[in-house]
Design an enzyme around this catalytic site. Structure first.
Site, PDB file in Angstrom:
ATOM      1  N   HIS A  32       0.844  -1.195   0.000  1.00  0.00           N
ATOM      2  CA  HIS A  32       0.000   0.000   0.000  1.00  0.00           C
ATOM      3  C   HIS A  32       0.876   1.242   0.000  1.00  0.00           C
ATOM      4  O   HIS A  32       1.417   1.654   1.039  1.00  0.00           O
ATOM      5  CB  HIS A  32      -0.947   0.038   1.198  1.00  0.00           C
ATOM      6  CG  HIS A  32      -1.938   1.162   1.127  1.00  0.00           C
ATOM      7  ND1 HIS A  32      -3.219   0.999   0.645  1.00  0.00           N
ATOM      8  CD2 HIS A  32      -1.825   2.474   1.450  1.00  0.00           C
ATOM      9  CE1 HIS A  32      -3.859   2.171   0.680  1.00  0.00           C
ATOM     10  NE2 HIS A  32      -3.029   3.078   1.169  1.00  0.00           N
ATOM     11  N   ARG A 125     -10.117   0.362  -6.486  1.00  0.00           N
ATOM     12  CA  ARG A 125     -10.357   0.824  -5.109  1.00  0.00           C
ATOM     13  C   ARG A 125     -11.693   1.535  -5.051  1.00  0.00           C
ATOM     14  O   ARG A 125     -11.970   2.430  -5.865  1.00  0.00           O
ATOM     15  CB  ARG A 125      -9.242   1.774  -4.703  1.00  0.00           C
ATOM     16  CG  ARG A 125      -9.246   2.125  -3.222  1.00  0.00           C
ATOM     17  CD  ARG A 125      -8.143   3.114  -2.938  1.00  0.00           C
ATOM     18  NE  ARG A 125      -7.782   3.175  -1.527  1.00  0.00           N
ATOM     19  CZ  ARG A 125      -7.194   4.223  -0.969  1.00  0.00           C
ATOM     20  NH1 ARG A 125      -6.887   5.291  -1.689  1.00  0.00           N
ATOM     21  NH2 ARG A 125      -6.900   4.222   0.316  1.00  0.00           N
ATOM     22  N   ARG A 131     -14.510  12.420   3.667  1.00  0.00           N
ATOM     23  CA  ARG A 131     -13.671  13.605   3.490  1.00  0.00           C
ATOM     24  C   ARG A 131     -12.804  13.502   2.227  1.00  0.00           C
ATOM     25  O   ARG A 131     -12.169  14.469   1.827  1.00  0.00           O
ATOM     26  CB  ARG A 131     -12.795  13.831   4.731  1.00  0.00           C
ATOM     27  CG  ARG A 131     -11.745  12.783   4.918  1.00  0.00           C
ATOM     28  CD  ARG A 131     -10.945  12.927   6.210  1.00  0.00           C
ATOM     29  NE  ARG A 131     -10.343  11.656   6.546  1.00  0.00           N
ATOM     30  CZ  ARG A 131      -9.240  11.173   5.994  1.00  0.00           C
ATOM     31  NH1 ARG A 131      -8.597  11.862   5.092  1.00  0.00           N
ATOM     32  NH2 ARG A 131      -8.777   9.998   6.352  1.00  0.00           N
ATOM     33  N   TYR A 158     -11.946   1.234   1.253  1.00  0.00           N
ATOM     34  CA  TYR A 158     -11.457   2.117   2.311  1.00  0.00           C
ATOM     35  C   TYR A 158     -12.658   2.778   2.973  1.00  0.00           C
ATOM     36  O   TYR A 158     -13.482   3.411   2.300  1.00  0.00           O
ATOM     37  CB  TYR A 158     -10.522   3.172   1.715  1.00  0.00           C
ATOM     38  CG  TYR A 158      -9.774   3.998   2.758  1.00  0.00           C
ATOM     39  CD1 TYR A 158      -9.489   3.499   4.021  1.00  0.00           C
ATOM     40  CD2 TYR A 158      -9.326   5.288   2.458  1.00  0.00           C
ATOM     41  CE1 TYR A 158      -8.796   4.253   4.948  1.00  0.00           C
ATOM     42  CE2 TYR A 158      -8.622   6.057   3.391  1.00  0.00           C
ATOM     43  CZ  TYR A 158      -8.368   5.527   4.639  1.00  0.00           C
ATOM     44  OH  TYR A 158      -7.684   6.270   5.570  1.00  0.00           O
ATOM     45  N   ASP A 258       2.088   3.026   3.186  1.00  0.00           N
ATOM     46  CA  ASP A 258       1.212   4.181   2.915  1.00  0.00           C
ATOM     47  C   ASP A 258       2.006   5.426   2.521  1.00  0.00           C
ATOM     48  O   ASP A 258       1.463   6.540   2.521  1.00  0.00           O
ATOM     49  CB  ASP A 258       0.264   4.493   4.070  1.00  0.00           C
ATOM     50  CG  ASP A 258      -0.862   5.427   3.639  1.00  0.00           C
ATOM     51  OD1 ASP A 258      -1.293   5.341   2.474  1.00  0.00           O
ATOM     52  OD2 ASP A 258      -1.285   6.274   4.441  1.00  0.00           O
ATOM     53  N   ASN A 263      -2.507  13.475   4.022  1.00  0.00           N
ATOM     54  CA  ASN A 263      -3.457  14.017   5.013  1.00  0.00           C
ATOM     55  C   ASN A 263      -3.094  13.777   6.465  1.00  0.00           C
ATOM     56  O   ASN A 263      -3.985  13.726   7.309  1.00  0.00           O
ATOM     57  CB  ASN A 263      -4.872  13.452   4.775  1.00  0.00           C
ATOM     58  CG  ASN A 263      -5.400  13.829   3.421  1.00  0.00           C
ATOM     59  OD1 ASN A 263      -5.344  14.999   3.043  1.00  0.00           O
ATOM     60  ND2 ASN A 263      -5.874  12.858   2.659  1.00  0.00           N
TER      61      ASN A 263
HETATM   62  C1  0GY Z   1      -4.381   6.354   2.489  1.00  0.00           C
HETATM   63  C2  0GY Z   1      -5.194   7.248   3.330  1.00  0.00           C
HETATM   64  C3  0GY Z   1      -5.771   8.420   2.986  1.00  0.00           C
HETATM   65  C4  0GY Z   1      -5.875   8.969   1.668  1.00  0.00           C
HETATM   66  C5  0GY Z   1      -6.041   8.266   0.533  1.00  0.00           C
HETATM   67  O1  0GY Z   1      -6.347   8.096  -1.741  1.00  0.00           O
HETATM   68  C6  0GY Z   1      -6.258   8.873  -0.790  1.00  0.00           C
HETATM   69  O2  0GY Z   1      -6.343  10.095  -0.890  1.00  0.00           O
HETATM   70  O3  0GY Z   1      -6.049   6.962   0.536  1.00  0.00           O
HETATM   71  C7  0GY Z   1      -6.384   9.226   4.054  1.00  0.00           C
HETATM   72  O4  0GY Z   1      -6.469  10.451   3.909  1.00  0.00           O
HETATM   73  O5  0GY Z   1      -6.793   8.636   5.072  1.00  0.00           O
HETATM   74  O6  0GY Z   1      -4.552   5.158   2.517  1.00  0.00           O
HETATM   75  O7  0GY Z   1      -3.563   6.850   1.746  1.00  0.00           O
END
Ligand code: 0GY
Length: 306
Positions: A32, A125, A131, A158, A258, A263
């Site tokens: 990830h 995904r 948000r 997610y 990650d 964020n």
């Molecule tokens: C992650 C978590 C976040 C963001 C995203 O695709 C994304 O913008 O996944 C988050 O802000 O919690 O897994 O990268």
């Protein structure tokens, strides 16, 4: 030149992460991670909810090398919407060492799906974190899941733990392998024996096509870093959750950095510490091998016969 202005307060990725003290098994996969742009080459999507710093494929691969990891699964980040070019370009230029997870709309053609497959994409995904994305009707998502299934792809989901009851029927109706990001984002204050986390464990107990990433302690932790000494894990309040998932479902867990950590508001993790977290949640060599090598290889490089 990149004309995008970062979201106020945006934290850039760690410029100089420590080398992990703990050595990952050979062939380990970061299942990830993301690339952001670079914005000048791969513009961020108009519908994005944040504007990140740049985080290029070269920077991702340099970090991977520093951490001792062999392969990457690059997950489409919401700042790129359903424009998968940056992610697909990174996969294509990896010499087969990166696979991808895309975001697609129902308007995608069969030829476009095939092109993503040829680039190395093996999943889509579906994001339910309010948000981050606008609402997509469930019938559109089910239609996409039915279309990607013949390619042998899976669905990554997610969501926040409080939303699981409402999403349960949708997840359990999906016709593919389903991979949950970050253990369904438990509220660690409620404890590992909470009803909320029990619900998440039940989802995996009752549905053997559902997997979990035991990732993002830095996102879930209240205790935060740093490690108090070499023996104690950073993000130690997340350890019982991840360890429980690893030990309950050793064949269906994945781990990832990650990077570049979108964020985060309070601190940016040292990626070396995230690797050092692993032996606290997968405490035997056998569990570590499954988490870091066997399981991700089975899902993303099945042709290599892991
Ligand atoms: C992650 C978590 C976040 C963001 C995203 O695709 C994304 O913008 O996944 C988050 O802000 O919690 O897994 O990268």
């Amino acid at each position: 030149m990149n004309d995008f202005v970062k979201t106020p307060g945006w934290l850039d990725w760690h410029p100089n992460p420590s080398r992990p003290r703990w050595q990952v098994p050979p062939g380990s996969v970061d299942a990830h991670c993301h690339v952001f742009g670079p914005g000048a080459e791969f513009p961020f999507a108009p519908e994005r909810k944040y504007t990140p710093c740049d985080a290029s494929k070269q920077q991702l691969f340099a970090l991977r090398e520093r951490l001792g990891l062999a392969r990457s699964v690059i997950v489409q980040a919401t700042c790129h919407g359903a424009d998968n070019r940056a992610m697909a370009d990174a996969c294509r230029s990896s010499g087969g060492t990166a696979r991808g997870v895309a975001t697609v709309r129902r308007s995608i053609t069969e030829a476009e799906l095939q092109a993503l497959h040829d680039a190395g994409v093996r999943g889509v995904r579906f994001n339910f974190v309010k948000r981050l994305v606008d609402f997509t009707p469930r019938d559109e998502l089910l239609e996409i899941a039915a279309r990607i299934r013949p390619l042998g792809w899976h669905v990554v989901v997610y969501f926040e733990a409080v939303d699981l009851p409402e999403l349960w029927d949708f997840f359990t109706a999906l016709p593919t392998t389903v991979v949950v990001d970050h253990m369904g984002r438990p509220d660690v204050r409620q404890g590992v024996d909470s009803a909320e986390f029990a619900r998440f464990l039940r989802l995996l107990h009752e549905h053997d096509n559902i997997w979990s990433k035991v990732s993002c302690p830095e996102r879930l932790s209240i205790a935060g870093p740093p490690a108090l000494n070499g023996e104690q894990a950073a993000y130690r309040d997340v350890v019982p959750f991840a360890r429980k998932v690893v030990e309950s479902f050793p064949e269906r867990v994945l781990w990832g950095t990650d990077w570049p950590h979108p964020n985060l508001k309070d601190h940016m993790p040292d990626d070396g510490l995230l690797v050092d977290f692993i032996p606290h949640i997968a405490v035997t060599a056998e569990l570590q091998q499954k988490l870091l090598v066997t399981n991700p290889m089975r899902l993303y490089w099945p042709e290599e016969g892991a």
